[in-house]
Write an enzyme that holds these catalytic residues in place. Sequence first.
Site, mmCIF file in Angstrom:
data_model
loop_
_atom_site.group_PDB
_atom_site.id
_atom_site.type_symbol
_atom_site.label_atom_id
_atom_site.label_comp_id
_atom_site.label_asym_id
_atom_site.label_seq_id
_atom_site.Cartn_x
_atom_site.Cartn_y
_atom_site.Cartn_z
ATOM 1 N N ASP A 91 -2.194 -1.115 10.590
ATOM 2 C CA ASP A 91 -2.398 -1.132 9.132
ATOM 3 C C ASP A 91 -3.090 -2.393 8.658
ATOM 4 O OD1 ASP A 91 0.637 0.410 7.771
ATOM 5 O OD2 ASP A 91 -1.284 1.224 8.425
ATOM 6 N N LYS A 107 0.854 -1.202 0.000
ATOM 7 C CA LYS A 107 0.000 0.000 0.000
ATOM 8 C C LYS A 107 0.879 1.237 0.000
ATOM 9 C CE LYS A 107 0.904 1.234 4.461
ATOM 10 N NZ LYS A 107 1.768 2.399 4.830
ATOM 11 N N GLY A 129 10.340 -2.620 5.858
ATOM 12 C CA GLY A 129 10.597 -1.353 6.566
ATOM 13 C C GLY A 129 10.541 -0.175 5.611
ATOM 14 N N ALA A 130 9.629 -0.273 4.647
ATOM 15 C CA ALA A 130 9.612 0.700 3.545
ATOM 16 C C ALA A 130 8.383 1.592 3.543
ATOM 17 C CB ALA A 130 9.697 -0.064 2.216
ATOM 18 N N GLY A 131 7.512 1.402 4.562
ATOM 19 C CA GLY A 131 6.293 2.225 4.593
ATOM 20 C C GLY A 131 5.246 1.713 3.613
ATOM 21 N N LEU A 132 5.420 0.460 3.170
ATOM 22 C CA LEU A 132 4.529 -0.139 2.160
ATOM 23 C C LEU A 132 3.601 -1.189 2.764
ATOM 24 C CD1 LEU A 132 7.178 -0.524 -0.707
ATOM 25 C CD2 LEU A 132 5.447 1.279 -0.450
ATOM 26 N N GLY A 133 3.681 -1.363 4.079
ATOM 27 C CA GLY A 133 2.734 -2.235 4.769
ATOM 28 C C GLY A 133 2.907 -3.703 4.475
#
Length: 283
Positions: A135, A10, A95-99
């Site tokens: 999330d 996401k 750990g990329a903010g991509l869920g």
Amino acid sequence: MKIILPSPAKINLSLWVNGKREDGYHNILTVFHTINLFDYISIQRSGHLELNVAGSTSVPAGGDNLIIKACDVFYKHTGIKPKVSITLDKKIPVGAGLGGGSSNAAVVLKGLNQLYDFPVDDEKLVEMASEIGSDVAFFIKGGLAIGCQRGEKLTFYGSQNFDILLVFPNIFCSTAEVYKNLPPLNRNMEIEDAERLILIPLMKRDYKTLRKNMWNDLELSQADCVRKVMEVKKTIEDSVETRVIMSGSGSSLFAVLDKGKKEKIDITPLQRKGWWVKFLSAI
Ligand SMILES: C[C@](O)(CO)[C@H](O)COP(=O)(O)OP(=O)(O)OC[C@H]1O[C@@H](n2ccc(N)nc2=O)[C@H](O)[C@@H]1O
Ligand SMILES: Nc1ncnc2c1ncn2[C@@H]1O[C@H](COP(=O)(O)OP(=O)(O)OP(=O)(O)O)[C@@H](O)[C@H]1O
């Protein structure tokens, strides 16, 4: 019986922090959209629960994995102890903010529910997902949604189709660290504000207005990883000459592109920096 399930990533088209809560979490208002970047999860009945992880060395395969946490929550709410062999083929940067982890947990909840003949309904699945992470509930349905409270109280709006340029600069961002290093923020953003600023321009395909309105309060964090991400953000904006924002707690950054724009963007300068650079689409 073996099932293979895609587990989408996401992006957060915007994220505002309304304030800190008693429980240490933050009340946020965020706009989620799933994108066509997937992990693949296979689940099959077995004599006992086991998890194998392929494609990443930075994802735990034991009890810390959100997939195992999903199996535990499934057992807690249904009384059914999952006796399955699960394989995770990891493609989403970690750990990329991509869920990625949150998506995996939601997909495994849905897969277990299917394998064990639907002991719970979607509403119960969302409740179970909310226990695993802020999330996770979003990924039970995916598409376009606004999340508030911790991010688990959701309003869904179907899905839109638009192009993005996604850059993962190989920086690991710890979500807890990013939130911990935020300056005090007390906005009063409501769902209606996110609809006006983000959803209406998005649905009208007015990407110029959308880019102007997009915002992520987590870019204000003084966490070391975010300061590095902000330097990357400047480099990307100079290179592609369009607005870029960080997804979630980072480190990924993305731009929403007008139709036909991606054919005009040369991504080689960004790839030469060793960054993971992809043209993707919302789904
Ligand atoms: C940054 C986002 O990914 C945006 O979608 C989410 O807000 C974070 O969702 P997540 O990764 O599922 O986060 P969780 O695993 O629930 O929480 C990790 C840590 O992030 C912090 N956290 C998370 C969500 C939130 N609304 N406020 C917080 O302060 C808390 O310190 C928490 O212990
Ligand atoms: N199945 C999983 N996939 C990825 N990470 C996992 C998983 N299970 C546990 N983790 C741990 O969760 C942390 C980050 O997970 P994830 O990749 O979801 O971060 P993220 O993309 O930043 O997510 P978010 O946008 O929700 O912050 C890492 O420390 C990772 O080791």
